[in-house]
Structure formats: structure tokens, C-alpha cells
Enzyme design. Structure first.
Site, PDB file in Angstrom:
ATOM      1  N   ASP A 170       0.869  -1.172   0.000  1.00 32.46           N
ATOM      2  CA  ASP A 170       0.000   0.000   0.000  1.00 32.46           C
ATOM      3  C   ASP A 170       0.903   1.218   0.000  1.00 32.46           C
ATOM      4  O   ASP A 170       1.472   1.587   1.024  1.00 32.46           O
ATOM      5  CB  ASP A 170      -0.901  -0.001   1.239  1.00 32.46           C
ATOM      6  N   GLU A 195      -1.268  -1.235  -4.945  1.00 32.42           N
ATOM      7  CA  GLU A 195      -2.520  -0.531  -5.189  1.00 32.42           C
ATOM      8  C   GLU A 195      -2.284   0.628  -6.151  1.00 32.42           C
ATOM      9  O   GLU A 195      -1.298   1.348  -6.034  1.00 32.42           O
ATOM     10  CB  GLU A 195      -3.093  -0.010  -3.867  1.00 32.42           C
ATOM     11  N   ASP A 222      -2.396   0.964   7.053  1.00 25.59           N
ATOM     12  CA  ASP A 222      -1.638   0.766   5.809  1.00 25.59           C
ATOM     13  C   ASP A 222      -1.198  -0.691   5.664  1.00 25.59           C
ATOM     14  O   ASP A 222      -1.240  -1.250   4.568  1.00 25.59           O
ATOM     15  CB  ASP A 222      -0.416   1.691   5.791  1.00 25.59           C
TER      16      ASP A 222
END
Length: 171
Positions: free
Chosen positions: A11, A71, A143
Site C-alpha cells: 500500500d 494498489e 496501511d
């Protein structure tokens, strides 16, 4: 016999870059590790990117993933923040690629839909579903939980048409 695949989910973030490692054997997912690489916001941008690079490189070396998933960045109203996030995302793509890993990218809505069942899930819903899917999972930040969700998404889509489209940037 299906062979285990170790997946690193990332992330991206400039302040905090979450990471999560799972092992997938068919449909069975096992939590391996997770955490957060941080950068010192008192340093200049270049030094912060080096901190993220070095921290993520250590994770790749220690955890020995076979594939990685990152992502995709969404564009927000603050162009400067979006640009800085894009630079941190570059580190998230570069580190596993330099290690010879195939890197796939997934839109945030696809990650949420895969893990929670809806593309507009909140952070607490993601954390809860990661714990349901992998009861032994631990994470120090949202996260890291998001990174585990990205790894789970990749495990579910890596052989599918959706996964192929996501890797091609079309999903």
C-alpha cells in the site's frame, strides 16, 4: 498438487508504506507477516524516497516473495500530494521489479470489493475482513491491513481474466 505462492502486497504512501506477505495454496491463504515502512517527514523528498526504497528492499530480501501487488493511485484534489504519492508508488513498483518479481496493480475499489464485498468499504471494514480471512494476521497500521488486502486481492485474481486485465492496466 498446487505449489505455494508467496505474495507481497504493498500500500504505497510517502509517510507510511504498508506491506503484507501471505502465502496462497489454491484458495487457502496464510498470513506470513506485515508491517509499515516509514519515512522521516523532516527530510527532503529524495531522502524520504531512499528511506522507503531501503526499507522495502529489506522486506523483499527477508520475506522472499514470489509475486507482488501494488494498489493503483487515485487522483485527489491536491495535485502536489498526488504527485508525491506517485513518486512513492514508483518506489513500491521499482523495488519488487528490481528483485525480479512480477508486479501486478489493482484499483482500490477492486481490492475492497474482493476482500469486503463492496467497492466502497471503510478502513475498519477492511481490517475486520482481513482478520476474518486470516485470523492470525497482525498489523500495526491501517496501511499494513490495506497491504494484506491487496495481497489477498492478488491471490484471488492472479489467474483470472480480471487479474490479467488489472496487470495490463485495463481493470
Amino acid at each position: 498438487m498446487t505449489h505455494p505462492i508467496r505474495v507481497l502486497g504493498i500500500d504505497p504512501g510517502l509517510r507510511r508504506m504498508g506491506w503484507g506477505v501471505i502465502e496462497a495454496i489454491g484458495n487457502r491463504l496464510t498470513f506470513i507477516a506485515s508491517g509499515t515502512v516509514t519515512s522521516n517527514n523532516k527530510q527532503d523528498l529524495a531522502e524520504r524516497l531512499v528511506q522507503l526504497h531501503d526499507g522495502l528492499s529489506r522486506i523483499v530480501e527477508l520475506q522472499a516473495p514470489m509475486e507482488a501487488a501494488v494498489e493503483l493511485t487515485f487522483v485527489n484534489k491536491d495535485a502536489g500530494a498526488t504527485l508525491k504519492l506517485g513518486q512513492a508508488r514508483g518506489v513500491a513498483l521499482l523495488v519488487p521489479a528490481l528483485a525480479g518479481l512480477r508486479v501486478s496493480e489493482y484499483a482500490p475499489n477492486l481490492v475492497k470489493k474482493t476482500v469486503v464485498g463492496t467497492g466502497h468499504a471503510e478502513k475498519d471494514q477492511i481490517r475486520a475482513m482481513v482478520k476474518v480471512l486470516m485470523p492470525r494476521a497482525t498489523f500495526d497500521t491501517d496501511d499494513a491491513a490495506d497491504a494484506l488486502a491487496i495481497a489477498i486481492c492478488h491471490a484471488h485474481h492472479r489467474g483470472s481474466t480480471t487479474g490479467r486485465l488489472a496487470r495490463a492496466g485495463a481493470a
